[in-house]
Design a protein around this motif. Structure first.
Motif, mmCIF file in Angstrom:
data_model
loop_
_atom_site.group_PDB
_atom_site.id
_atom_site.type_symbol
_atom_site.label_atom_id
_atom_site.label_comp_id
_atom_site.label_asym_id
_atom_site.label_seq_id
_atom_site.Cartn_x
_atom_site.Cartn_y
_atom_site.Cartn_z
ATOM 1 N N ARG A 1 -5.255 8.794 4.803
ATOM 2 C CA ARG A 1 -4.882 7.036 5.291
ATOM 3 C C ARG A 1 -5.569 6.174 4.987
ATOM 4 O O ARG A 1 -7.400 6.758 5.190
ATOM 5 N N ALA B 1 -1.207 9.195 7.769
ATOM 6 C CA ALA B 1 -0.207 7.876 7.301
ATOM 7 C C ALA B 1 1.419 9.068 7.195
ATOM 8 O O ALA B 1 2.256 7.831 7.337
ATOM 9 N N GLN C 1 -6.296 -1.218 3.411
ATOM 10 C CA GLN C 1 -4.951 -1.750 3.860
ATOM 11 C C GLN C 1 -5.042 -3.190 3.283
ATOM 12 O O GLN C 1 -4.601 -3.666 2.511
ATOM 13 N N GLN D 1 -0.067 4.307 -1.149
ATOM 14 C CA GLN D 1 -0.750 5.831 0.010
ATOM 15 C C GLN D 1 -0.118 7.235 -0.143
ATOM 16 O O GLN D 1 -0.527 8.062 0.468
ATOM 17 N N THR E 1 0.759 -1.050 0.281
ATOM 18 C CA THR E 1 0.131 -0.039 -0.332
ATOM 19 C C THR E 1 0.562 1.603 0.334
ATOM 20 O O THR E 1 0.614 2.373 0.116
#
Lengths: 507, 348, 339
Positions: A374, B194, A380, A366, A362
């Motif tokens: 996210r 992230a 994911q 990402q 991923t």
């Protein structure tokens, strides 16, 4: 077993070699022998036990059971140094020399000539020059190792190996980063050593080279000995069959669909690309096409791939996608255009070893989404699992650390990372290097399937046969220039070789 | 049981608990908390309060270390931000005005941010090794702080500024709120976005991350900027605690304490996987240890010796070689080994 | 296609230049440091008019003898790719221990060897942590630094005067080195000796070459059968012994030992070594370069005291110079890797 025609007794003989890693048996009662003055190849898929046997033979690993007899004497190696002292020397794939020291030191360090207890530099250079001379190499012994090309460094590694009394020389994948000229030079040196009665263990993925240089082949499979054969008596197809343990028919890739004919608009149009040695490269890629890039190492294959995908910036030239000139200034932007790159250096430029397979797959997606969008953990996992399934990644756990997978599976994880981006163009640089034949065939088949589904692929490989099989058209590179683009149906390995070897007329 | 043992936080937490237990046995008053005028007091509260600057610095250090870097300049940055803030307050006509103090704090922290950005520039853009890049500021920073204060220890009287480190809100020290807020903000930023996993990717394999389209440069740069900012805030807390800007003593050795806290918390100095929870535990462990040493009547100057002993123990416990030796020993003792462990842990 | 053209051009000037680069590229940073030193000398002389006097230059060595000794030891460690943060603290600890033993009446002939042994032991401890327990050098030497600093305070919380004549002789003796007011002290001679021994060890022994080999590629060095373990341990021991010797010299220099001596010295030492052209990644650098680095450091200090400016400028200047050097090194490395 093939009867040995030479009356000589083996210089080294391994019997019943067994190595266990925890529950797994990596090597199971393998017998192996080598005769003086022969070039011997050890063949097998990844996981066959090749490297385990080599490590046992060179003292890098202790055998759990089995004996090694060297020149009639039983020996036990506790370390590589023990094996070296006994006359078994190894040149590894990744050159294990010291880039910051002089060539002379790299050859002689450990047995350096001394006077009054201090290193005698003059004698050192003299001796090193003598060893290099024996191999026909004209290299300044006082120069720093890092000032030489990889090929020269490899030959210097061999010079080091033979500078002492050597009975067995192990060459582990010595040709994987050499171009044709350099391989020829290496083979010249190998033949010279053979004359001198050195037994040479030559490990290579390249069948052509094995057949060119080796006298005898030992095949391993799944940690067990399959057999020992004389190369001239063993057909290639038989060899492959013995390595894989299945019939060779399965290896044949299904026929690929007809290449897109002209009239179709080019999707990617590259004009006059240049950077450093690369000069004026033109490329055209249609939708759903596999374009092979063929040429020697250093011909600019990798450089072209890196420029296409924004890894490096071109000095001149234009890249047009769907007729619009784009500027993929960095990998991130290139991915934004749908241009993706899988590097030839899987470990250093591909896999993030300590992240899980899920995180690896991923990662690029990402990164493209940005920090603040996210992907949810469950998403994911789902995505990773679907790619693991689709590409047959083993083990099939999403939470396995990527660094623990085999080379072929790491390559598939990398492919999954790129495919998850739903790219338009996939640039694959040596995607099958260093992976076993089974995985190789799978990767090749996958490329074909992707192209059938409309993806465009640029395929780079040092193995001409593979390039021919996978691509519909081939662009030939020589000395940083694209010299020709041809339909691959019109080519054979030999005709391609001839074109590559053609001297440059310098027009 | 096995999963608990394998958890990365197991050893750090065990060390902290052991320290607290030993302290409590030695002096039961250690865990007592008294209420005076609606405010909580006690050794544990002191530890929480005093750990605030280290907590801020260690948070930034964790992120920097995750990118495979290190920030040696945090102590010097603390000295600079304290010097800037106090010089502004000292020079103002109204040292007790809230506005003055706010301006001083903001400017002090902003200067620290600029220093962090500078570090990040050297590492991410110029490509200098982190140790050296930040060593530059570590050497020069204190000199700059001394120049700002004119070579003197600037002292001030300003109630609002004093409140930063010494004030109480709802019974707890204000500094604790500051450090906890920082923990929460950093944790949210790293783990709810992230950023965390991209930072780990960059730390483990920078080139592969760049090729995958990760903005490695931005992430590394941001880590140093964050470290600078947090160190600046720590400098404010430190100077507020002593109400003086001491360019030589402010944040002295704090970079080492912070690195230790990060390592104690189980984050490898080689970069990659990091644990903010581990760092929090590490900070509390170090602060508790310091308070223990003081309690034992050891002169504060000798306390580094004890810190060194703890470091050696922890580092040895984490050492793969010692672990494998112990594992082999325990395997030899066991009659049959149980099934191999399945599945690896997921990062926090 | 008979062979790869590996011809080395000999006669032409460009060939000679290429030969220099292929053989001696690692000396370039050292030459750069030397150039900076010379420029500084000339600039300071032009500005002050009385800078390049025998007295000033002689004191340069006298004032920085301890730093020079530390830098030699640090060079060994950095060449292996490691780092030793403990040197300042070990210097302080051995100094304190030595001073207290002398105060207790032990003869100097016992005390000095004890100081060196303690230094060696501290270095060995760091080396063992690094080599056998895979502790990063940064952390291992940090622990040693804390330990040594704590131990220094355990000896005494306040400073101890040293009255031993032999120790004081090291510093107070002025040996006329050349006509005029050129002088050198025994501490300076010691420091120079350490430099010479260090340089010879690195250039002419297997131990020295193995140090470089480890810095170049530890794995390869091991595969080549070089004594990696022993050599790495010894590198830290060398640094420890140098720190012990620096303890002797610094005690003689100040005439007393104080547990806070040498705070921040590890940074000065690292800065001097790096300015002297040693790569922090290991494998490239020279003791002679480190000596030039120390002299650059000392000159900056002297210039700033000539200017009458605050000494805080020393650290700022060193920081700036360090920056300049690493940026230049970075450019050189980037250039050569692009080739």
């Amino acid at each position: 077993m093939v009867p040995v025609s030479d009356d000589a007794r083996p210089v080294v003989e391994v019997t019943g070699a067994t190595v266990r890693f925890l529950a797994e048996t990596a090597l199971d009662g393998v017998d192996f022998r080598m005769f003086p003055g022969e070039v011997h190849s050890l063949m097998g898929e990844n996981g066959a036990g090749k490297s385990t046997l080599i490590k046992g033979l060179t003292g890098a690993l202790r055998l759990d059971a089995g004996d090694i007899v060297l020149d009639g004497e039983p020996v036990h190696f506790g370390s590589p140094a023990d094996a070296q002292r006994a006359g078994i020397r190894t040149v590894y794939q990744e050159i294990d020399l010291l880039p910051n020291l002089s060539v002379a030191e790299n050859i002689l360090l450990g047995r350096e000539p001394r006077r009054w207890g201090a290193i005698d530099w003059k004698a050192m250079r003299r001796e090193a020059a003598a060893v290099l001379g024996e191999l026909g190499l004209d290299v300044d012994p006082a120069s720093t190792l890092s000032s030489h090309s990889l090929a020269i460094q490899q030959l210097i590694a061999i010079a080091r190996a033979i500078s002492a009394d050597v009975k067995v020389l192990v060459l582990d994948e010595p040709t994987s980063s050499l171009d044709l000229d350099e391989v020829a030079e290496l083979f010249r040196v190998i033949r010279e050593l053979k004359e001198r009665g050195v037994a040479i263990l030559f490990v290579s993925h390249f069948l052509d080279q094995v057949y060119e240089i080796c006298d005898r082949v030992t095949v391993l499979r799944g940690g067990k000995l399959v057999g020992e054969y004389l190369t001239r008596e063993l057909l290639r197809i038989d060899l492959v069959q013995k390595m894989l343990g299945r019939s060779a028919d399965e290896l044949v890739v299904r026929p690929r669909s007809e290449p897109v004919e002209s009239g179709e608009e080019a999707m990617l149009d590259v004009r006059g690309l240049g950077r450093g040695r690369l000069e004026g490269v033109d490329l055209v890629l249609a939708e759903g096409e596999v374009l092979g890039l063929a040429g020697l190492l250093g011909s600019g294959r990798t450089e072209v791939a890196r420029l296409l995908t924004g890894i490096d910036r071109p000095d001149d030239g234009t890249i047009a996608l769907d007729g619009v000139v784009i500027s993929p200034r960095n990998p991130r932007r290139a991915i934004g255009y749908g241009l993706t790159y899988s590097s030839e250096n899987r470990r250093t430029e591909g896999i993030i070893g300590e992240l899980t397979v899920r995180e690896n797959i991923t990662l690029a997606l990402q990164a493209q989404r940005g920090i603040f969008r996210r992907m949810r953990h469950s998403r994911q996992k789902e995505l990773a699992a679907s790619w693991i399934e689709a590409l047959g990644i083993r083990p099939s756990s999403t939470e396995q650390l990527a660094g623990t997978l085999s080379g072929g599976n790491q390559q598939k994880v990398l492919l999954a990372r790129l495919l998850a981006l739903a790219p338009r163009i996939l640039v694959l640089d040596e995607p099958t290097r260093g992976i076993d034949i089974g995985a190789k065939v799978e990767v090749q088949r996958l490329v074909g399937e992707l192209a059938d589904n409309g993806m465009s692929v640029v395929f780079i490989s040092a193995e001409l046969e593979e390039v021919l099989r996978v691509s519909s058209r081939i662009t030939l590179l020589r000395d940083g220039r694209a010299v020709a683009t041809l339909q691959s149906d019109a080519l054979t390995v030999d005709s391609l070789l001839a074109m590559i070897a053609q001297p440059d007329d310098g027009e | 049981m096995k999963r608990i043992l394998k958890n990365r936080l197991f050893w750090p937490v065990l060390a902290l608990v052991a320290l607290i237990v030993i302290n409590t046995i030695a002096r039961p008053s250690f865990i007592s908390i008294t209420v005076q005028g609606g405010q909580l007091y006690g050794p544990l509260i002191d530890i929480l309060r005093n750990s605030a600057p280290l907590m801020l610095v260690a948070l930034g250090m964790t992120i920097v270390i995750a990118t495979r870097g290190i920030d040696l300049s945090v102590g010097a940055v603390m000295a600079v931000s304290g010097a800037v803030a106090l010089t502004i307050i000292e020079g103002s006509s109204d040292p007790n005005g809230l506005g003055t103090v706010l301006v001083a704090i903001v400017v002090g922290v902003l200067v620290a941010l600029v220093l962090g950005v500078w570090n990040g520039f050297l590492v991410a853009v110029v490509g200098i090794q982190p140790i050296i890049a930040t060593l530059v500021l570590m050497l020069a920073g204190r000199g700059i702080a001394l120049l700002i204060t004119g070579g003197f220890i600037t002292t001030i009287n300003s109630e609002p500024y004093k409140f930063m480190a010494q004030g109480y809100v709802l019974g707890l020290p204000f500094a604790l709120y500051v450090s906890m807020a920082a923990v929460v903000v950093v944790a949210l930023l790293e783990r709810r976005t992230a950023l965390g996993v991209l930072t780990e990717a960059v730390g483990i394999n920078p080139e592969a991350s760049r090729l995958a389209g990760v903005r490695s440069r931005g992430i590394i740069w941001g880590a140093y900027a964050a470290s600078g900012l947090l160190a600046g805030l720590a400098g404010i807390l430190y100077s507020s605690n002593i109400m003086a800007a001491d360019a030589n003593a402010a944040g002295l050795y704090i970079e080492l304490d912070a690195i230790l806290a990060v390592v104690l918390g189980g984050t490898s100095l080689m970069g990659g996987k990091f644990s903010l929870a581990g760092t929090v535990v590490g900070v509390f462990t170090i602060q508790t240890l310091k308070s223990t040493i003081t309690f034992l009547g050891v002169p504060p100057a000798v306390s580094p010796l004890f810190l060194a002993i703890v470091v050696v123990i922890v580092v040895l416990v984490q050492s793969p070689r010692l672990r494998s030796v112990l594992a082999r020993a325990s395997q030899a003792l066991r009659p049959r080994n149980s099934s191999p462990q399945g599945g690896s842990e997921v990062a926090s | 296609m008979t062979g790869i053209p590996v011809t080395v051009e000999r006669a032409s000037a460009s060939g000679a230049l290429r030969r220099f680069f292929s053989r001696r590229a690692s000396w370039i940073p050292v030459l750069a440091a030397l150039a900076i030193l010379i420029v500084m000398f000339i600039g300071a002389q032009a500005y002050f008019g009385n800078f390049l006097t025998p007295r000033v230059i002689s004191s340069l060595l006298l004032d920085n003898a301890y730093l020079l000794i530390l830098a030699v030891g640090m060079t060994f460690v950095i060449l292996t790719g490691g780092i030793d943060l403990s040197v300042g603290a070990v210097m302080a600890f051995t100094g304190m221990l030595g001073a207290s033993l002398l105060r207790d009446g032990l003869p100097v002939g016992v005390v000095v060897p004890v100081m060196l042994l303690i230094g060696a032991a501290m270095g060995l401890a760091v080396g063992i942590m690094v080599q056998y327990f895979d502790v990063q050098p940064f952390i291992a030497s940090l622990a040693a630094m804390f330990a040594a600093r704590g131990l220094a305070f355990m000896v005494s919380l306040s400073s101890i005067r040293v009255e031993d004549p032999a120790i004081l002789w090291l510093q107070s003796t002025r040996i006329q080195a050349a006509p005029g007011s050129w002088f050198i002290t025994p501490t300076g001679i010691l420091a120079i000796l350490v430099v010479i021994v260090g340089a010879l060890l690195l250039a002419y022994t297997r131990f020295g070459r193995t140090i470089y080999a480890i810095g170049g590629n530890e794995q390869s060095a091991r595969l080549m059968g070089l004594p990696v373990v022993r050599t790495k341990l010894l590198a830290y021991v060398v640094s420890g012994v140098c720190a012990g010797l620096a303890g002797v010299v610094f005690t003689a220099y100040t005439g007393a030992s104080y547990p806070l001596n040498g705070i921040g010295t590890e940074l000065d030492t690292i800065a001097a070594v790096v300015i002297g052209g040693t790569l922090l990644t290991g494998g490239s650098g020279y003791v002679l370069g480190s000596m030039i680095g120390v002299l650059v450091y000392g000159s900056i200090k002297t210039v700033i005291s000539f200017l009458g400016a605050e000494q805080s400028w020393t650290r700022i200047t060193i920081g700036a110079l360090l920056l300049l050097f690493v940026v230049v090194q970075r450019i050189i490395v980037a250039r050569s890797s692009r080739r």
